[in-house]
Design an enzyme around this catalytic site. Structure first.
Site, PDB file in Angstrom:
ATOM      1  N   GLY A 197     -15.557 -15.532-128.533  1.00 49.51           N
ATOM      2  CA  GLY A 197     -16.858 -15.752-127.928  1.00 49.51           C
ATOM      3  C   GLY A 197     -17.959 -14.960-128.591  1.00 49.51           C
ATOM      4  O   GLY A 197     -17.987 -14.791-129.809  1.00 49.51           O
TER       5      GLY A 197
ATOM      6  N   GLY B 257     -17.375 -15.810-119.766  1.00 48.87           N
ATOM      7  CA  GLY B 257     -16.548 -16.638-120.652  1.00 48.87           C
ATOM      8  C   GLY B 257     -15.086 -16.510-120.286  1.00 48.87           C
ATOM      9  O   GLY B 257     -14.674 -16.797-119.160  1.00 48.87           O
TER      10      GLY B 257
ATOM     11  N   ASP C 114     -18.507 -11.807-128.588  1.00 53.37           N
ATOM     12  CA  ASP C 114     -17.977 -10.619-129.253  1.00 53.37           C
ATOM     13  C   ASP C 114     -17.576 -10.944-130.696  1.00 53.37           C
ATOM     14  O   ASP C 114     -17.963 -10.247-131.638  1.00 53.37           O
ATOM     15  CB  ASP C 114     -16.778 -10.088-128.460  1.00 53.37           C
ATOM     16  CG  ASP C 114     -16.272  -8.734-128.920  1.00 53.37           C
ATOM     17  OD1 ASP C 114     -17.011  -8.011-129.617  1.00 53.37           O
ATOM     18  OD2 ASP C 114     -15.130  -8.392-128.555  1.00 53.37           O
TER      19      ASP C 114
ATOM     20  N   TYR D 185     -13.410 -14.064-119.465  1.00 55.68           N
ATOM     21  CA  TYR D 185     -13.132 -13.156-118.350  1.00 55.68           C
ATOM     22  C   TYR D 185     -13.284 -13.838-116.990  1.00 55.68           C
ATOM     23  O   TYR D 185     -12.925 -13.261-115.969  1.00 55.68           O
ATOM     24  CB  TYR D 185     -14.016 -11.914-118.423  1.00 55.68           C
ATOM     25  CG  TYR D 185     -13.567 -10.896-119.454  1.00 55.68           C
ATOM     26  CD1 TYR D 185     -12.607 -11.190-120.421  1.00 55.68           C
ATOM     27  CD2 TYR D 185     -14.110  -9.630-119.471  1.00 55.68           C
ATOM     28  CE1 TYR D 185     -12.203 -10.257-121.364  1.00 55.68           C
ATOM     29  CE2 TYR D 185     -13.700  -8.680-120.405  1.00 55.68           C
ATOM     30  CZ  TYR D 185     -12.752  -9.005-121.343  1.00 55.68           C
ATOM     31  OH  TYR D 185     -12.347  -8.066-122.259  1.00 55.68           O
TER      32      TYR D 185
ATOM     33  N   ASN E 197     -14.638  -6.392-125.445  1.00 57.69           N
ATOM     34  CA  ASN E 197     -13.400  -6.032-124.764  1.00 57.69           C
ATOM     35  C   ASN E 197     -13.225  -4.516-124.864  1.00 57.69           C
ATOM     36  O   ASN E 197     -13.962  -3.843-125.581  1.00 57.69           O
ATOM     37  CB  ASN E 197     -12.203  -6.800-125.336  1.00 57.69           C
ATOM     38  CG  ASN E 197     -11.983  -6.518-126.806  1.00 57.69           C
ATOM     39  OD1 ASN E 197     -11.952  -5.355-127.240  1.00 57.69           O
ATOM     40  ND2 ASN E 197     -11.827  -7.565-127.590  1.00 57.69           N
TER      41      ASN E 197
END
Length: 173
Positions: free
Chosen positions: A36, A123, A38, A125, A28
């Site tokens: 997820g 995901g 990240d 987004y 992000n």
């Protein structure tokens, strides 16, 4: 026309376990971790990743930043901020392609020879999986056609559906 490149492969695996020079994080804009892939990358890399990310000051959509991999098998983490899907009329495709190109350019800058990508923006987004796979695979293949010094690019997909979408695009090239 893009020709298939033996340096491109698709696997279904956990990107945090790959022994490659660099993994790409679907980050992000804050670069301070999230959900997820990240969140998984931040958990496995350990607290030093978050500390290094704090000094980067964030990252705009479509751009990338690099950090060390710390406790990951990968030496580098390239943080790519993909676009949030807003219907396709807000340059989402261009921003997603920019993530892949910029990540590859940065990988070359740090002398990474093997790079693994997740399915950026697909995901939370909400980028449509098939369209994202087409952008990812064609952008990487175009970049590699420019005689760039990478030995292997891996699309490391978390789900069978994502892996299959990437394989379909690769097969059509």
């Amino acid at each position: 026309m893009i020709l298939p490149d033996a340096r491109i492969s698709v696997i279904e695996a956990d990107i945090t376990r790959l022994k490659v020079d660099a993994i790409v994080n679907a980050a992000n804009a804050s670069l301070l971790g999230g959900s997820g892939v990240d969140g998984a990358i931040h958990r496995v890399a350990g607290p030093r990743l978050l500390e290094e990310c704090r000094h980067l000051g964030g990252c705009p959509t479509g751009e990338v930043r690099v950090t060390h991999g710390f406790d990951l098998p990968a030496k580098w983490v390239i943080h790519a901020v993909g676009p949030v899907w807003r219907g396709g009329n807000h340059d989402e495709a261009g921003l997603l392609a920019s993530c892949y190109r910029n990540a590859l350019d940065l990988a070359a800058t740090v002398h990474a020879l093997t790079v693994a990508f997740p399915a950026i923006s697909t995901g939370i987004y909400g980028f449509p999986r098939d369209e994202a796979a087409a952008i990812a695979v064609t952008t990487v293949a175009d970049w590699l056609a420019g005689a760039h010094p990478l030995d292997q690019v891996i699309f490391c997909c978390f789900s069978p559906d994502s892996a299959e979408a990437h394989r379909r695009v690769l097969a059509r090239l």
